[in-house]
Structure formats: structure tokens, C-alpha cells
Design a protein around this motif. Structure first.
Motif, mmCIF file in Angstrom:
data_model
loop_
_atom_site.group_PDB
_atom_site.id
_atom_site.type_symbol
_atom_site.label_atom_id
_atom_site.label_comp_id
_atom_site.label_asym_id
_atom_site.label_seq_id
_atom_site.Cartn_x
_atom_site.Cartn_y
_atom_site.Cartn_z
ATOM 1 N N TYR A 1 55.714 32.334 42.219
ATOM 2 C CA TYR A 1 54.811 32.351 41.079
ATOM 3 C C TYR A 1 53.649 33.279 41.365
ATOM 4 C CZ TYR A 1 53.073 30.581 36.723
ATOM 5 O OH TYR A 1 52.684 30.478 35.419
ATOM 6 N N PRO A 2 53.251 34.129 40.392
ATOM 7 C CA PRO A 2 52.199 35.113 40.683
ATOM 8 C C PRO A 2 50.843 34.454 40.846
ATOM 9 C CG PRO A 2 52.818 35.206 38.381
ATOM 10 C CD PRO A 2 53.793 34.285 39.038
ATOM 11 N N MET A 3 50.045 35.071 41.719
ATOM 12 C CA MET A 3 48.681 34.595 41.936
ATOM 13 C C MET A 3 47.776 35.405 41.023
ATOM 14 S SD MET A 3 46.676 33.962 45.452
ATOM 15 C CE MET A 3 46.853 35.557 46.135
ATOM 16 N N LEU A 4 47.328 34.809 39.932
ATOM 17 C CA LEU A 4 46.484 35.512 38.977
ATOM 18 C C LEU A 4 45.031 35.262 39.325
ATOM 19 C CD1 LEU A 4 48.596 34.354 35.988
ATOM 20 C CD2 LEU A 4 48.422 36.681 36.775
ATOM 21 N N PRO A 5 44.097 36.130 38.866
ATOM 22 C CA PRO A 5 42.680 35.897 39.212
ATOM 23 C C PRO A 5 42.198 34.582 38.635
ATOM 24 C CG PRO A 5 42.926 37.731 37.669
ATOM 25 C CD PRO A 5 44.279 37.395 38.140
ATOM 26 N N ASP A 6 41.339 33.916 39.393
ATOM 27 C CA ASP A 6 40.865 32.571 39.024
ATOM 28 C C ASP A 6 39.803 32.673 37.958
ATOM 29 O OD1 ASP A 6 41.071 31.185 42.383
ATOM 30 O OD2 ASP A 6 42.535 31.308 40.766
ATOM 31 N N LYS A 7 40.214 33.028 36.757
ATOM 32 C CA LYS A 7 39.233 33.116 35.677
ATOM 33 C C LYS A 7 39.629 32.153 34.580
ATOM 34 C CE LYS A 7 38.061 37.927 36.451
ATOM 35 N NZ LYS A 7 36.638 37.784 36.732
ATOM 36 N N SER A 8 38.645 31.469 34.025
ATOM 37 C CA SER A 8 39.000 30.472 33.020
ATOM 38 C C SER A 8 39.209 31.149 31.671
ATOM 39 C CB SER A 8 37.904 29.427 32.914
ATOM 40 O OG SER A 8 36.875 29.907 32.098
ATOM 41 N N GLN A 9 39.737 30.414 30.722
ATOM 42 C CA GLN A 9 40.018 30.994 29.407
ATOM 43 C C GLN A 9 38.740 31.289 28.642
ATOM 44 O OE1 GLN A 9 43.041 31.478 30.661
ATOM 45 N NE2 GLN A 9 43.795 31.353 28.594
ATOM 46 N N TYR A 10 37.615 30.752 29.077
ATOM 47 C CA TYR A 10 36.335 31.087 28.452
ATOM 48 C C TYR A 10 36.015 32.559 28.553
ATOM 49 C CZ TYR A 10 34.361 26.471 27.681
ATOM 50 O OH TYR A 10 34.095 25.219 27.220
ATOM 51 N N GLU A 11 36.482 33.174 29.655
ATOM 52 C CA GLU A 11 36.052 34.547 29.905
ATOM 53 C C GLU A 11 36.823 35.541 29.070
ATOM 54 O OE1 GLU A 11 35.203 35.858 33.720
ATOM 55 O OE2 GLU A 11 35.336 33.880 34.605
ATOM 56 N N ARG A 12 37.872 35.071 28.384
ATOM 57 C CA ARG A 12 38.650 36.026 27.603
ATOM 58 C C ARG A 12 37.939 36.321 26.298
ATOM 59 N NH1 ARG A 12 44.836 35.256 28.716
ATOM 60 N NH2 ARG A 12 44.703 35.060 30.981
ATOM 61 N N ASP A 13 38.258 37.489 25.765
ATOM 62 C CA ASP A 13 37.580 37.987 24.583
ATOM 63 C C ASP A 13 37.742 37.011 23.417
ATOM 64 O OD1 ASP A 13 37.881 41.134 22.751
ATOM 65 O OD2 ASP A 13 36.444 39.481 22.639
ATOM 66 N N PRO A 14 36.660 36.483 22.874
ATOM 67 C CA PRO A 14 36.814 35.563 21.749
ATOM 68 C C PRO A 14 37.196 36.250 20.452
ATOM 69 C CG PRO A 14 34.509 35.832 22.297
ATOM 70 C CD PRO A 14 35.267 36.572 23.326
ATOM 71 N N TRP A 15 37.013 37.562 20.372
ATOM 72 C CA TRP A 15 37.259 38.239 19.091
ATOM 73 C C TRP A 15 38.629 38.883 19.012
ATOM 74 C CZ3 TRP A 15 33.954 36.733 15.733
ATOM 75 C CH2 TRP A 15 32.666 36.391 16.139
ATOM 76 N N TYR A 16 39.371 38.891 20.079
ATOM 77 C CA TYR A 16 40.718 39.477 20.041
ATOM 78 C C TYR A 16 41.668 38.519 19.349
ATOM 79 C CZ TYR A 16 45.198 40.990 21.960
ATOM 80 O OH TYR A 16 46.493 41.382 22.120
ATOM 81 N N GLN A 17 42.682 39.068 18.671
ATOM 82 C CA GLN A 17 43.626 38.216 17.937
ATOM 83 C C GLN A 17 44.684 37.678 18.890
ATOM 84 O OE1 GLN A 17 43.603 37.407 14.842
ATOM 85 N NE2 GLN A 17 42.331 38.896 13.759
#
Lengths: 191, 137
Positions: free
Chosen positions: A80-96
Motif C-alpha cells: 500500500y502506498p505511503m501518502l503524505p500525512d495530510k488531512s482532508q482539510y488541507e485540500r482545496d475547498p473550491w475544486y469540484q
């Protein structure tokens, strides 16, 4: 061995659906008995050769350079890939996003701790104040308060007090004294 | 007298394990090399391909009953079915297994036993009355 365990376990059809995606995070252990995915599309053991790495990257819809599996120390991550430990809060809120509440796109590899990083839970957004400053302030405050309260318990300090003085001969009648008898005189003062 | 220049904001911030670095302090935001551009383009290509697959299924006039998300299926499989086959006994895993498996059990055994021994000693010394047996606490 895995196939034997999977047979007979029903994968709830709605769990992988678009609307029930959030319920899917809590779905019971999935089997591929009811899905069309073959065994080579499923996660497998740690990739050892570069070809296996490339195949695994393609399987997870990632670039070969981006694909980084967890270190192989037997803890059960597999490939399983090791993705960066960033929460979903940090993703762009305005992207569809395909799933706006999860801020997750269809087919995008999910973090191992995806259910921890949803927007109701852990948030790793950058803080306004540096973390070390915050923790220093908090720990200093907490420790000072606890030490002072502890000292206050060990060495209590208050103004001098004497025993409480009650009127009416120490409340003789209220405490059940005989009203026909003369109460013992109690004088609380000195002149 | 010349003082040393003040530490940069990135150094003041000090990247840590719990939160990410703000985008302004992250050197990767200001990296405009062609390699980064190519990487971003490739990622965009993968993203677009996946989005196209998804939207085709979503806007299908006779859509499937459930649009399965292979990433979700793989995630669930990895966390549930793929742990035991890929698990291996190493010194670290055996140590962790002992700590998490036996640790709490032994801890509570000793704590409860010590507590009850102390209570029994106090009863024998007469400081505590033995409470009558009751199933209703």
C-alpha cells in the motif's frame, strides 16, 4: 489462503456506492466476491523488484516516481502506498471533487488513515502559531497551575479562624433542648 | 553593532510531525523547474483519466446500480484482508505484540491484586469492615 477466507462473505453493494461512500468507511471487511476486481487489482505483498513497483504504481493509479510503499518491516502494510500525512482539510475547498464532503476523487489512492483524516476528525492544517510555541505555552501554563494547586493542597493558607459561634445559647432549643428547663448560659464574648 | 539577521519565518515555524508547513514557507511551492512541471502534468493526466471514467459512469443514461470505487475497495481490502498475509514476525513486531497484548493484562492483574491485598490487610487489622456480599453492588 486469502481467497478461502473471502468466499462466502458478502460485500454490501451499497457500501461502495457514491451516496453511501461515508458509510463505506465503516463497512465490514470486504470480499471481492461481488465486485469485478481481479486479484491482481487488489493490494498484495511488498514489491521487491522494480517491475513489481511499476505494476503496483499502475494498480494504485499513481506515477511510478510518486509511488512509495511503506517500509517492509512486517507490520502488515504490504504494497500500500505511503501518502503524505495530510488531512482532508488541507485540500482545496473550491475544486469540484467527486465526493465534496470527503474532498476525494473517484479512483484516487486513499491514505491508510483516511478515516482519521476526514474533516470531522484530525486536522493537519498549518497553524497560525508555530507548534512548538503553542505546546510550550500550554505546558508552561498547565504545569504552573498544577504545581500551585498542589502546593496549595499541601500547605493551605487562610486567615485565622475560630469555631463558629451560634446564638440563643448555642441553639439550645433548635437542637432539641427541653423548653421547660433553663438552658446552660453560653457567652461568646469577653469585656 | 551589527546583529545577526533574524531567523527566517520557516526556521521560526519549525516543521513538525503534527501539522504541515504553510504553503508560503514550503520551498516546494516556489519550485518552478521543468521536472516539477512534467510531474504535475502527468498527475493531471492521471486525474483527468479517472475523472472521465467516473463521469462517464455517472452520466450514463442507463447507469449501473452502484459505481464502485476501486480505490475504496483496495483501501478496505488492504486494511482488513491484506494485513495477515503481509505480516511477518520480526523482533519489532514480536516486541510490540507482547507490549500491546500482554502489557495491559499483566498491568491490571498486578494493580487489582495489590489493591485487594491492601484492602484485605486493612480488614484483618480491623480498620475496615468487610462489606456484606451483594450482587447489586
Amino acid at each position: 489462503m486469502a481467497a478461502g477466507a473471502l468466499r462466502g462473505v458478502l460485500w454490501p453493494r451499497a457500501a461502495a456506492g457514491l451516496r453511501a461512500a461515508r458509510a463505506a468507511l465503516a463497512a465490514p471487511a470486504g470480499a471481492r466476491a461481488a465486485s469485478e476486481m481481479s486479484q491482481d487489482m487488489m493490494p498484495g505483498p511488498y514489491p521487491r523488484t522494480p517491475e513489481e513497483r511499476a505494476a503496483a504504481a499502475k494498480k494504485y493509479n499513481m506515477r511510478v516516481e510518486d509511488y512509495q510503499p511503506y517500509p517492509d518491516d512486517g507490520l502488515g502494510y504490504g504494497d500500500y502506498p505511503m501518502l503524505p500525512d495530510k488531512s482532508q482539510y488541507e485540500r482545496d475547498p473550491w475544486y469540484q471533487w467527486d465526493q465534496p464532503d470527503m474532498r476525494h476523487n473517484w479512483g484516487e489512492p486513499m491514505h491508510w488513515d483516511f478515516d482519521m483524516y476526514i474533516r470531522n476528525r484530525v486536522d493537519t492544517s498549518p497553524t497560525v502559531v508555530p507548534w512548538h510555541t503553542m505546546s510550550k505555552h500550554f505546558l508552561l501554563f498547565l504545569s504552573i497551575m498544577l504545581i500551585m494547586f498542589g502546593l496549595g493542597e499541601i500547605y493551605p493558607s487562610y486567615r485565622p479562624v475560630g469555631p463558629k459561634q451560634y446564638p440563643f445559647n448555642d441553639l439550645y432549643l433548635e437542637k432539641g433542648g427541653d423548653p421547660n428547663k433553663k438552658p446552660p448560659t453560653v457567652i461568646h464574648y469577653e469585656i | 553593532m551589527a546583529w545577526a539577521p533574524p531567523p527566517s519565518a520557516a526556521k521560526l515555524y519549525r516543521p513538525n510531525r503534527f501539522v504541515s508547513l504553510p504553503a508560503e514557507l514550503d520551498p516546494a511551492t516556489f519550485d518552478t523547474s521543468p521536472e516539477k512541471l512534467r510531474a504535475e502534468t502527468e498527475r493531471l493526466a492521471i486525474r483527468s483519466r479517472l475523472k472521465r471514467q467516473y463521469l462517464l459512469q455517472l452520466n450514463d443514461p442507463s447507469p449501473p446500480a452502484v459505481i464502485e470505487n476501486p480505490a475504496l475497495i483496495r483501501w478496505v481490502h488492504a486494511k482488513s484482508q491484506n494485513v495477515y498475509p503481509t505480516f511477518r514476525l520480526t523482533p519489532r513486531t514480536s516486541f510490540l505484540g507482547a507490549v500491546y497484548g500482554l502489557g495491559p493484562l499483566l498491568f491490571w492483574i498486578f494493580v487489582l491484586k495489590a489493591d485487594r491485598d491492601r484492602k484485605e490487610k486493612r480488614i484483618q487489622e480491623g480498620k475496615l469492615k468487610r462489606s456484606p456480599f451483594s450482587v447489586f453492588f
